[in-house]
Scaffold this active site. Structure first.
Site, PDB file in Angstrom:
ATOM      1  N   SER A   1     -14.054  11.398  38.456  1.00  0.00           N
ATOM      2  CA  SER A   1     -13.633  12.754  38.778  1.00  0.00           C
ATOM      3  C   SER A   1     -14.496  13.782  38.058  1.00  0.00           C
ATOM      4  O   SER A   1     -14.973  13.529  36.935  1.00  0.00           O
ATOM      5  CB  SER A   1     -12.182  12.920  38.318  1.00  0.00           C
ATOM      6  OG  SER A   1     -11.826  14.276  38.303  1.00  0.00           O
TER       7      SER A   1
ATOM      8  N   TYR B   1      -5.362  11.903  31.550  1.00  0.00           N
ATOM      9  CA  TYR B   1      -5.885  11.450  32.857  1.00  0.00           C
ATOM     10  C   TYR B   1      -7.409  11.481  32.844  1.00  0.00           C
ATOM     11  O   TYR B   1      -8.080  10.507  33.204  1.00  0.00           O
ATOM     12  CB  TYR B   1      -5.343  12.350  33.985  1.00  0.00           C
ATOM     13  CG  TYR B   1      -6.104  12.161  35.284  1.00  0.00           C
ATOM     14  CD1 TYR B   1      -5.949  11.010  36.038  1.00  0.00           C
ATOM     15  CD2 TYR B   1      -7.014  13.132  35.737  1.00  0.00           C
ATOM     16  CE1 TYR B   1      -6.671  10.821  37.219  1.00  0.00           C
ATOM     17  CE2 TYR B   1      -7.740  12.950  36.910  1.00  0.00           C
ATOM     18  CZ  TYR B   1      -7.563  11.784  37.645  1.00  0.00           C
ATOM     19  OH  TYR B   1      -8.284  11.601  38.793  1.00  0.00           O
TER      20      TYR B   1
ATOM     21  N   LYS C   1     -10.544   8.390  33.068  1.00  0.00           N
ATOM     22  CA  LYS C   1     -11.733   8.313  33.933  1.00  0.00           C
ATOM     23  C   LYS C   1     -12.984   8.151  33.062  1.00  0.00           C
ATOM     24  O   LYS C   1     -13.872   7.352  33.349  1.00  0.00           O
ATOM     25  CB  LYS C   1     -11.849   9.585  34.790  1.00  0.00           C
ATOM     26  CG  LYS C   1     -10.743   9.737  35.808  1.00  0.00           C
ATOM     27  CD  LYS C   1     -10.774   8.606  36.815  1.00  0.00           C
ATOM     28  CE  LYS C   1      -9.637   8.647  37.796  1.00  0.00           C
ATOM     29  NZ  LYS C   1      -9.479   7.406  38.568  1.00  0.00           N
TER      30      LYS C   1
HETATM   31  P1  NAD Z   1      -3.348   8.340  45.577  1.00  0.00           P
HETATM   32  O1  NAD Z   1      -2.282   8.388  44.554  1.00  0.00           O
HETATM   33  O2  NAD Z   1      -3.040   8.805  46.949  1.00  0.00           O
HETATM   34  O3  NAD Z   1      -3.969   6.854  45.672  1.00  0.00           O
HETATM   35  C1  NAD Z   1      -3.991   5.981  44.569  1.00  0.00           C
HETATM   36  C2  NAD Z   1      -3.291   4.704  45.019  1.00  0.00           C
HETATM   37  O4  NAD Z   1      -3.312   3.750  43.963  1.00  0.00           O
HETATM   38  C3  NAD Z   1      -1.831   4.910  45.401  1.00  0.00           C
HETATM   39  O5  NAD Z   1      -1.633   4.406  46.717  1.00  0.00           O
HETATM   40  C4  NAD Z   1      -1.045   4.118  44.365  1.00  0.00           C
HETATM   41  O6  NAD Z   1       0.134   3.556  44.920  1.00  0.00           O
HETATM   42  C5  NAD Z   1      -2.063   3.074  43.959  1.00  0.00           C
HETATM   43  N1  NAD Z   1      -1.908   2.501  42.621  1.00  0.00           N
HETATM   44  C6  NAD Z   1      -1.779   3.137  41.429  1.00  0.00           C
HETATM   45  N2  NAD Z   1      -1.752   2.240  40.425  1.00  0.00           N
HETATM   46  C7  NAD Z   1      -1.892   1.007  40.989  1.00  0.00           C
HETATM   47  C8  NAD Z   1      -1.938  -0.310  40.475  1.00  0.00           C
HETATM   48  N3  NAD Z   1      -1.810  -0.569  39.166  1.00  0.00           N
HETATM   49  N4  NAD Z   1      -2.071  -1.335  41.346  1.00  0.00           N
HETATM   50  C9  NAD Z   1      -2.170  -1.111  42.689  1.00  0.00           C
HETATM   51  N5  NAD Z   1      -2.135   0.122  43.222  1.00  0.00           N
HETATM   52  C10 NAD Z   1      -1.999   1.167  42.378  1.00  0.00           C
HETATM   53  O7  NAD Z   1      -4.606   9.141  44.996  1.00  0.00           O
HETATM   54  P2  NAD Z   1      -5.962   9.582  45.699  1.00  0.00           P
HETATM   55  O8  NAD Z   1      -5.972  11.055  45.756  1.00  0.00           O
HETATM   56  O9  NAD Z   1      -6.194   8.792  46.918  1.00  0.00           O
HETATM   57  O10 NAD Z   1      -6.975   9.168  44.554  1.00  0.00           O
HETATM   58  C11 NAD Z   1      -7.663   7.920  44.557  1.00  0.00           C
HETATM   59  C12 NAD Z   1      -8.457   7.794  43.275  1.00  0.00           C
HETATM   60  O11 NAD Z   1      -9.367   8.901  43.190  1.00  0.00           O
HETATM   61  C13 NAD Z   1      -7.605   7.838  42.011  1.00  0.00           C
HETATM   62  O12 NAD Z   1      -8.175   6.949  41.070  1.00  0.00           O
HETATM   63  C14 NAD Z   1      -7.771   9.267  41.539  1.00  0.00           C
HETATM   64  O13 NAD Z   1      -7.611   9.403  40.152  1.00  0.00           O
HETATM   65  C15 NAD Z   1      -9.212   9.569  41.952  1.00  0.00           C
HETATM   66  N6  NAD Z   1      -9.476  11.002  42.142  1.00  0.00           N
HETATM   67  C16 NAD Z   1      -8.693  11.736  42.995  1.00  0.00           C
HETATM   68  C17 NAD Z   1      -8.932  13.090  43.150  1.00  0.00           C
HETATM   69  C18 NAD Z   1      -8.049  13.927  44.042  1.00  0.00           C
HETATM   70  O14 NAD Z   1      -8.090  15.155  43.931  1.00  0.00           O
HETATM   71  N7  NAD Z   1      -7.275  13.357  44.965  1.00  0.00           N
HETATM   72  C19 NAD Z   1      -9.984  13.704  42.446  1.00  0.00           C
HETATM   73  C20 NAD Z   1     -10.779  12.918  41.605  1.00  0.00           C
HETATM   74  C21 NAD Z   1     -10.511  11.557  41.454  1.00  0.00           C
END
Ligand code: NAD
Ligand code: UDP
Length: 338
Positions: free
Chosen positions: A125, A149, A153
């Site tokens: 991120s 958080y 990362k």
């Molecule tokens: P999201 O919460 O929709 O997707 C993450 C998924 O991981 C969820 O479906 C959750 O159920 C699953 N999960 C969490 N812990 C788990 C585990 N231990 N085992 C199996 N499944 C697990 O989030 P997103 O927005 O799709 O983000 C995806 C990734 O991208 C994350 O790592 C997030 O930190 C990163 N990210 C997101 C953003 C954003 O703005 N959406 C920005 C930067 C980074």
């Protein structure tokens, strides 16, 4: 290639599943459904007409991961999306964040090695750039975080970098996402946050639908053209296509690369509000309130490395992001109904 998507039922994972299937790859998702619904992958199948199998399991559990590698044959690469992602909650529950977000990577790396899988794309991120003042943010700028958080990362990046240095077979791409918004243009998959959204676009969508009565604009005294915070919003389908390019790159390159995925353009909160109103023909009531603690004024990416290494750049504009976000919300007022 066959790709395991940990967290594949989530917002970015489900859109990446569509992009990979449309590019001719196979996928399997592992998700514990903590923040998602199995319906997302059913809809991925409906959009693409291809199989998007889901294994319900936890990425911190070696048994669950081994089951995927045993059941689905040789997996060529993994995109590791699984993680907890609420910045505010991570301040309240740091241990949960460190445990889930780090343990999942440790377990995944061990199991990948057992099964001869050597390519990994990781969801990092822009938050790892901390309070850098110089824009656009380039991958070699200093890093540091302002929340647990963010530190998960940052630590994951370090762990993966060290492992790639120690194992000459390992191929790692660390993707630093900027602000993903929007939804698939079909309106069938999108972001489905639990409770009151923390992020700007899902909040705006709930104001537009009448679920929330107004938007609070956090601060109008930033050193930006209209005083509100500036971010690099990127359409989630562009981000998804960036993963396809990153995986194809990773397959051919040992070692580790850090790559920003953004558009390179900054838009203010009021730019988003006004574009959303114009494109969707809606009025969004808003009030200016105090700054949100921990927010930076401006954050946008340098996109030259993504273009150079991945031959990828974002194609969809802010109008498309606002239109597709609302199209998803309008047709799915309860999200997936989880
Ligand atoms: P999201 O919460 O929709 O997707 C993450 C998924 O991981 C969820 O479906 C959750 O159920 C699953 N999960 C969490 N812990 C788990 C585990 N231990 N085992 C199996 N499944 C697990 O989030 P997103 O927005 O799709 O983000 C995806 C990734 O991208 C994350 O790592 C997030 O930190 C990163 N990210 C997101 C953003 C954003 O703005 N959406 C920005 C930067 C980074
Ligand atoms: N923001 C806002 N009201 C909200 C949510 C966010 O004014 O209800 C602002 C926030 O201050 C920031 C921008 O919108 O300037 C993007 O915030 P978001 O939480 O979506 O992303 P991040 O801050 O993590 O980049």
């Amino acid at each position: 290639m066959k790709v395991l998507l940990t967290g594949g039922a989530g917002f970015i994972g489900s859109h990446t599943a569509v992009a990979l299937l449309e590019a001719g790859h196979e996928i399997v998702a592992l998700d514990n459904l903590y923040n998602s619904s199995p319906e997302a992958l059913k809809r991925v199948e409906e959009i693409t007409g291809k199989k998007a199998p889901l294994v319900v399991g936890d990425c911190t559990d070696e048994k669950d991961l081994r089951k995927v590698f045993e059941q689905y044959g040789h997996i060529d690469a993994v995109v590791h999306f699984a993680g907890l992602k609420a910045v505010g909650e991570s301040v309240q529950k740091p241990l949960d964040y460190y445990q889930n977000n780090l343990d999942s990577t440790f377990t995944l790396l061990r199991v990948m090695r057992m099964y001869g899988c050597h390519a990994l794309v990781f969801s990092s991120s822009a938050t790892v750039y901390g309070t850098n003042q110089e824009m656009p943010l380039r991958e070699d700028f200093p890093t540091g975080c302002t929340s647990p958080y963010g530190w998960t990362k940052w630590m994951n990046e370090q762990v993966l970098t060290d492992c790639a240095h120690a194992d000459e077979k390992l191929k790692v791409v660390l993707l630093r996402y900027f602000n993903p918004i929007g939804a698939h243009e079909s309106g069938r998959i999108g972001e489905d946050p639990a409770g009151i959204p923390n992020n700007l676009m899902p909040f705006i969508c709930q104001v537009a639908s009448g679920k929330l009565d107004h938007l609070n604009v956090f601060g109008s005294d930033y050193p930006t053209p209209d005083g509100t915070g500036v971010r690099d919003y990127i359409h989630v389908c562009d981000l998804a296509e960036g993963h396809v390019a990153a995986l194809e790159y990773a397959m051919g390159h040992a070692g580790v690369e850090i790559i920003n995925l953004g558009t390179g353009e900054g838009y203010s909160v009021l730019d988003i509000v006004h574009t959303f109103e114009r494109v969707n023909g809606l009025k969004l009531p808003y009030q200016i309130t105090a700054r949100r603690p921990g927010d930076v004024a401006i954050c946008y990416s340098d996109v030259t490395k993504a273009e150079r290494l991945l031959h990828w750049h974002a194609k969809r504009n802010l109008e498309a992001m606002c239109r597709d976000s609302w199209n998803w919300q309008k047709h799915n007022p309860q999200g997936y109904g989880k």
